[in-house]
Design an enzyme around this catalytic site. Structure first.
Site, PDB file in Angstrom:
ATOM      1  N   GLY A 223       0.804  -1.226   0.000  1.00  0.00           N
ATOM      2  CA  GLY A 223       0.000   0.000   0.000  1.00  0.00           C
ATOM      3  C   GLY A 223       0.832   1.270   0.000  1.00  0.00           C
ATOM      4  O   GLY A 223       0.361   2.321   0.438  1.00  0.00           O
TER       5      GLY A 223
ATOM      6  N   SER B 266       1.729   3.170  -2.505  1.00  0.00           N
ATOM      7  CA  SER B 266       1.230   4.264  -3.353  1.00  0.00           C
ATOM      8  C   SER B 266       0.071   4.979  -2.663  1.00  0.00           C
ATOM      9  O   SER B 266      -0.026   6.212  -2.728  1.00  0.00           O
ATOM     10  CB  SER B 266       0.836   3.769  -4.751  1.00  0.00           C
ATOM     11  OG  SER B 266       0.086   2.614  -4.676  1.00  0.00           O
TER      12      SER B 266
ATOM     13  N   ASP C 263      -7.347   0.730  -0.515  1.00  0.00           N
ATOM     14  CA  ASP C 263      -6.006   1.118  -0.052  1.00  0.00           C
ATOM     15  C   ASP C 263      -6.002   2.520   0.553  1.00  0.00           C
ATOM     16  O   ASP C 263      -5.416   2.754   1.616  1.00  0.00           O
ATOM     17  CB  ASP C 263      -5.015   1.093  -1.224  1.00  0.00           C
ATOM     18  CG  ASP C 263      -4.729  -0.321  -1.708  1.00  0.00           C
ATOM     19  OD1 ASP C 263      -5.533  -1.221  -1.418  1.00  0.00           O
ATOM     20  OD2 ASP C 263      -3.703  -0.518  -2.375  1.00  0.00           O
TER      21      ASP C 263
END
Ligand code: MEV
Length: 330
Positions: free
Chosen positions: A121, A123, A167
């Site tokens: 996660g 990004s 996310d």
């Protein structure tokens, strides 16, 4: 200078299927990306991000041959460098929009104790942290819901329109969360003995998501596999509510098999999963987009971490604590 940080995450269940509106349960882990942002009035963006790996940049110089220059020459493959910074770039555009100033520039510094681009996660954490810090640099304080929503739009844009809210919501909120379409909520979770291992690789999320879409369009049974992951997640939620860690492990094993069937595992991820299982883990699966990157296992003992540390496919392994806090401001 505002600094904002956001945690990485592991998927207990449901990655990829969540893109099709099935539920997923990501859990934030206590490894963070930190973004420090200052506004610039000259309209430029200066990004100092040792944590981001700029794949595609090469340095060339002669090693003593008098015919060759010893001056390092830097060449960059623009498309690959652009890919590495596209989340930051889109997050800054979003911050300019909330600030109502389309021309403001920024000095941005990003560091991380989260492996970057490895399915944990990063990004989403980069997006949430840099968007929040850039907005604060413009004297705008975003509430969590707005931040999570804007970060999702940023990720979607950076991934060519293919992303779920999972996310970014998890990075903004922290803890264990449940995401199904636009419905995002926090879940009560027992303490979960996560062990993470990385093969040192990194999958291309956009390409992997597109690959699953092609498969699901070509084969009805691949679309059924996505539905089966959704059913599994619903069973997993019951196990989570009951604190039944053994059942969670069994379901993680099945989830890994279903992700393999969708073509997003790899030889090294399978090897890490099997190393964990052989060491007595309650369950193990790839986490995130796959193609390379990380697995997550459940083991209250240190046997899995010790076995993974010795596995040829393993670059790094660590125990991960659930992060109760999502975004943090300094
Ligand atoms: C990537 O971390 C998770 C995926 O489900 C993509 C997404 O949800 O945006 C593969």
């Amino acid at each position: 200078m505002p600094t904002s940080s956001a945690p990485g995450k592991v998927y207990l269940f449901g990655e990829h299927a969540v893109v099709y509106g099935e539920p997923a349960v990501p859990c934030a882990i206590e490894r963070r990306v930190r973004a420090t942002v200052e506004r610039r009035d000259d309209g430029r963006v200066v990004l100092d991000a040792p944590a981001l790996s700029f794949d595609g940049v090469t340095v060339e110089y002669g090693a003593g041959d008098p015919a060759l220059s010893t001056e390092p020459a830097l060449t960059a493959e623009p498309a690959r460098v652009r890919r590495a910074v596209r989340y930051v770039d889109a997050a800054l555009a979003s911050a300019r929009e909330v600030a109502g100033d389309e021309t403001v520039g920024f000095d941005v510094s990003i560091d991380s104790d989260l492996p970057i681009g490895a399915g944990l996660g990063s990004s989403a954490a980069v997006t949430v942290a840099s968007l929040d810090a850039a907005a604060r640099a413009c004297d705008v304080e975003l509430d969590r819901a707005t931040l999570a929503d804007r970060a999702y739009q940023v990720e979607r844009e950076a991934q060519d329109g293919q992303a779920s809210r999972a996310d970014t919501f998890c990075a903004a909120t922290g803890g264990a969360v449940r995401v199904e379409g636009d419905d995002c909520r926090s879940l009560a979770a027992p303490s979960l003995p996560f062990v993470v291992a990385s093969d040192g690789g990194a999958g291309d999320t956009g390409a992997l998501v597109a690959g699953v879409r092609r498969l699901a369009e070509a084969y009805p049974f691949a679309a059924d596999t996505i539905g089966a992951i959704g059913d599994l997640v619903r069973r997993g939620e019951d196990a989570l509510a009951a604190g039944d860690v053994e059942e969670l492990g069994r379901l993680m094993d099945v989830n890994h098999g279903l992700l393999s069937a969708l073509g997003v595992s790899s030889r090294s991820l399978d090897e890490l999963v099997w190393t964990a299982r052989d060491a007595g883990a309650l369950g193990a699966k790839l986490t995130g987009a796959g193609g390379g990157g990380c697995i997550v296992a459940l083991d209250p003992t240190d046997a899995t971490e010790r076995a993974l540390a010795l596995a040829p496919a393993c670059e790094t392994t660590f125990r991960a604590e659930l992060a109760d806090e999502g975004l943090e401001r300094e």
